[in-house]
Design a protein around this motif. Structure first.
Motif, mmCIF file in Angstrom:
data_model
loop_
_atom_site.group_PDB
_atom_site.id
_atom_site.type_symbol
_atom_site.label_atom_id
_atom_site.label_comp_id
_atom_site.label_asym_id
_atom_site.label_seq_id
_atom_site.Cartn_x
_atom_site.Cartn_y
_atom_site.Cartn_z
ATOM 1 N N GLU A 1 1.199 6.713 -6.730
ATOM 2 C CA GLU A 1 0.243 7.799 -7.160
ATOM 3 C C GLU A 1 0.742 9.327 -6.976
ATOM 4 O O GLU A 1 0.575 10.240 -7.582
ATOM 5 N N GLN A 2 1.590 9.392 -5.890
ATOM 6 C CA GLN A 2 2.292 10.796 -5.492
ATOM 7 C C GLN A 2 3.264 11.041 -6.663
ATOM 8 O O GLN A 2 3.131 12.391 -7.270
ATOM 9 N N GLU B 1 2.222 1.539 -3.521
ATOM 10 C CA GLU B 1 0.832 2.375 -4.410
ATOM 11 C C GLU B 1 0.746 3.721 -4.139
ATOM 12 O O GLU B 1 0.474 4.578 -5.008
ATOM 13 N N LYS B 2 0.767 4.075 -3.030
ATOM 14 C CA LYS B 2 0.525 5.492 -2.294
ATOM 15 C C LYS B 2 1.703 6.497 -3.134
ATOM 16 O O LYS B 2 1.470 7.397 -3.638
ATOM 17 N N THR C 1 0.745 -1.308 -0.012
ATOM 18 C CA THR C 1 0.112 0.011 0.020
ATOM 19 C C THR C 1 0.908 0.984 -0.266
ATOM 20 O O THR C 1 0.461 2.052 -0.610
#
Length: 53
Positions: free
Chosen positions: A10-11, A6-7, A3
């Motif tokens: 995205e950032q 993934e974060k 996770t």
């Protein structure tokens, strides 16, 4: 940990779109942080595979 990856991914996409420059200092720094997490995950996966063999 996935996770987090993934974060960070995205950032990274958002930051790139904001800066519009793959070589911008902030983009490179975040990309390197993401790479470190990915390497840790890959290392753990390879370790598990070796233990199972």
């Amino acid at each position: 940990m996935k996770t987090i990856v993934e974060k960070l991914r995205e950032q990274l996409v958002e930051l790139f779109l904001e800066k519009n420059d793959l070589l911008h200092e902030d983009v490179v720094e975040l990309s390197q942080r993401l790479d470190q997490y990915i390497l840790v995950i890959q290392s753990k996966m390879m370790k598990k595979e070796c233990e199972q063999a």
